[in-house]
Scaffold this active site. Structure first.
Site, PDB file in Angstrom:
ATOM      1  N   THR B 161       0.790  -1.097   0.117  1.00 13.78           N
ATOM      2  CA  THR B 161       0.089  -0.047  -0.021  1.00 13.78           C
ATOM      3  C   THR B 161       0.915   1.288   0.129  1.00 13.78           C
ATOM      4  O   THR B 161       1.383   1.529  -1.024  1.00 13.78           O
ATOM      5  CB  THR B 161      -0.886   0.035   1.137  1.00 13.78           C
ATOM      6  OG1 THR B 161      -0.199   0.017   2.359  1.00 13.78           O
ATOM      7  CG2 THR B 161      -2.093  -0.875   1.208  1.00 13.78           C
ATOM      8  N   THR B 198       0.734  -3.106  11.528  1.00  9.51           N
ATOM      9  CA  THR B 198      -0.199  -3.183  10.383  1.00  9.51           C
ATOM     10  C   THR B 198       0.610  -3.799   9.340  1.00  9.51           C
ATOM     11  O   THR B 198       1.300  -3.197   8.469  1.00  9.51           O
ATOM     12  CB  THR B 198      -0.677  -1.623   9.983  1.00  9.51           C
ATOM     13  OG1 THR B 198      -1.126  -1.062  10.941  1.00  9.51           O
ATOM     14  CG2 THR B 198      -1.339  -1.652   8.793  1.00  9.51           C
ATOM     15  N   GLU B 288       6.442   5.309   7.369  1.00  4.82           N
ATOM     16  CA  GLU B 288       5.828   6.336   6.552  1.00  4.82           C
ATOM     17  C   GLU B 288       6.567   8.009   6.836  1.00  4.82           C
ATOM     18  O   GLU B 288       6.604   8.197   8.242  1.00  4.82           O
ATOM     19  CB  GLU B 288       4.376   6.704   6.675  1.00  4.82           C
ATOM     20  CG  GLU B 288       3.702   5.417   6.086  1.00  4.82           C
ATOM     21  CD  GLU B 288       2.037   5.821   6.445  1.00  4.82           C
ATOM     22  OE1 GLU B 288       1.480   4.884   5.615  1.00  4.82           O
ATOM     23  OE2 GLU B 288       1.507   6.264   7.329  1.00  4.82           O
TER      24      GLU B 288
END
Lengths: 417, 417
Positions: B161, B198, B288
């Protein structure tokens, strides 16, 4: 420690609350040069003999030397002087830290002629740097003698660190037929999380109330105010919240109240709790770098404690907070944060509202969901989010927080330089 | 969901690990148009009859429909097919979510001719948006028939993702005298926290090992790998980590191992754990918006579990993470985060090292502390922080994380648009 990026919070009040004089309380502040330049960084509050005191302190396992001092003094329940410095937290400063506390207390005792356990100390600012008590101990005498009853705003400003505005509030309440006043001020803007928020908060009242009764009022009040407010989930080593009651209202006929939970204290208790809540919201509205203030209501949880834990899980989630900053109605992240809290929640019976509009019902996107409407709501400065966690319990909590913006980074990436 | 700001992580490998073929495992991926454009977003892994399986799944109370499906299938311990889509997590999608899972499983069963409980499903991406299984169910037949043994990189890319690079790793181990291979790949870059990160992670081996024995190896391995890694403290509703063992090595003479903890599995267990750790570190290195990778060692705690909780408190602290991003050696914030964990720590006996240099000793700034030296160290791309919490216990943990930069905000403030 000056930040070019530190804009004034959009929630800064246009004018400060006007606090009445409280008999038996006087303040002074001055520039001791601890760290800041051209501003007050040392504050004393002098209270009359007979003043009772109670308070709540950080739960941190690495709490500061002044916190340990206050914990000990609180056992006596009496106060004459409070000394607060900003710019240096005197936390994790080892033996030097204890020496600085001892030296400060020594001079405060001499300045007021009081006992050791009537002195209260608080420090806020950088952690791990030795605090030079020598920088201000010679100033204490002068501060004590020049203290004034109406110096509330100056006192509130002197204890600020990254706050962008001073935080003051006041209430009235009757005990029996006698009206008493309660004034308070606090500081805090980052390293703010429950148990307690990174925060100093001082309340003063002319009520005649025993230390034991005050303690019960403060402990229960903190639970639904500062302990339901979070900015970044980090807990300070220095959090201190104290209430001083001078008892001067007894001269006006207030019958002193000794018993914990005496019904005569009902209105006073409610006023103190309301004042604490106002101050807690002021802190959340000055969260470092915030652009939005968020009120989160959790309902339908197994208990109030469970609701509070779920609410804090949502309020501390970086993904929820950044979505709010980005004005993105990403309610999926709210679900995620409910789920990670560990408390009971029924995924297939969970509902979420943004403002007055349902975004999720019974575990999926609400039938009435309209992205442009919700997106428009997300542009509001104050965002209300309500979550029914769907297990049909009586538990409910309200949590106040703010969003997390790029400015939080700019402020915190290089705080010490 | 494309981010102009999404730079490639500075820790992206210059070349991908070269994974050997594992007998009994084949992959295919294609573009199903679920959300992304011009990239694969649907992946299947087909495994031979007789394959055993074990796994760990998110602890979220609001877990996704595919997670519930896997939890049920794992009870049987057998597998024939894994179907993974990216772009939509099929989480918090209520009845529609369950229907999408049922439909996908139905078509996977038909494509492979297997039973319900031999199907494994995982979805990753946006939460709360219904997943249209119709978009890809017609593709499953073709994927199953075209699956190839060497398609590891394509499979690893299809499940990404916000990852900026695919994450693959491989190990060899002997069971008895027979060498077996273990390959794995995973995805994850945000909403990453223990229980689990995650994260989707899939391991494949030709070893012949029972599902029970595999389960023990995976549970213990997750505890010291993915559950010791955090990016932002947020826990996904979709975390799934599975290991598939085809048993093909039995044809080469490997004696099948059924018993949990059989000594014959020692080398294999160590190899799986090592592989999990490598993959976990790859995830932390793709956090991120990160600029630095951080390894945190906590020592001297009451127990390993206490050390892990202290380490996660430090690793998840926004103030610690922003200081590292700002190359500010603000060790006071490390003390704060140790203190807020709630685990035993002795403030006056606590020591901290940044790299090889002591910054704090016995509760205060180290005598040898030299700001320019430490400040220079903070410019490193990889930062090692060691903390002795000072209570003299045997507890120790290693935690991997990354810093928190303004880019994290840019990526997450408007993920859905």
């Amino acid at each position: 420690m000056t930040h070019d990026v530190a804009k004034i919070s959009p929630f800064a009040p246009t004018e400060l609350a006007d606090l009445p004089v409280i008999e038996g309380v006087r303040f002074a502040a001055c520039e001791a040069g601890i760290r800041y330049k051209n501003r007050d960084d040392l504050m004393v509050a002098v209270v009359d003999p007979g003043t009772t005191v109670a308070g709540v302190l950080t739960q941190s396992k690495t709490c500061s030397a002044p916190v340990l001092w206050c914990r000990q003094s609180l056992e006596g329940g009496k106060a004459r002087i409070l000394v607060v410095n900003s710019g240096n937290a005197n936390a994790f400063t080892g033996k030097k830290g204890r020496e600085a506390v001892e030296a400060t207390a020594e001079f405060a005792m001499k300045a007021t002629g009081c006992g050791r356990d009537e002195v209260y100390l608080a420090s806020t600012g950088v952690i791990g740097e030795p605090l030079e008590a020598g920088k201000f101990r010679h100033l204490l005498d002068g501060l004590v003698t020049s203290a004034k009853a109406d110096a509330w705003p100056r006192a509130a400003r002197a204890i600020m660190t990254t706050d962008t505005y001073p935080k003051l509030a006041t209430r009235k309440a009757r005990i029996g037929n006698v009206e008493v006043s309660i004034n308070g001020f606090c500081k805090g803007a980052g390293m703010i999380a429950p148990d307690m928020a990174t925060m100093l908060c001082f309340l003063f009242t002319d009520a005649a109330v025993s230390a034991q009764a005050l303690q019960q009022i403060m402990s229960s009040g903190a639970a639904t105010s500062f302990n339901c407010m979070t900015i970044d989930g980090d807990t300070s080593t220095s959090d201190t919240c104290l209430i001083f009651a001078t008892g001067a209202a007894a001269k006006r006929g207030q019958k002193p109240v000794d018993e914990v939970g005496d019904p005569a204290l009902a209105e006073f208790t409610a006023a103190v709790h309301d004042l604490l809540k106002e101050l807690a919201i002021m802190v959340a509205k000055d969260g470092e770098g915030l652009s939005k203030f968020v009120t989160l209501v959790i309902e339908g949880a197994e208990s109030d404690a469970a609701a509070r834990r779920i609410g804090l899980s949502v309020a501390n989630s970086p993904l929820v907070k950044t979505a709010i900053a980005g004005e993105d109605p990403n309610w999926g992240r709210v679900v995620m944060a409910v789920g990670k809290s560990g408390e009971a929640a029924d995924r297939d019976n969970l509902s979420i509202w943004f403002g007055s509009r349902a975004v999720a019902e019974k575990g999926e996107r609400a039938a009435s969901y309209d992205e442009p409407t919700i997106a428009a709501y997300m542009k509001s400065r104050e965002i209300d989010i309500r979550v029914d966690v769907g297990v049909g319990g009586p538990g409910r909590a309200t949590i106040w927080t703010c969003d997390l913006t790029q400015d939080y980074f700019a402020i915190n990436a290089d705080y010490r330089s």
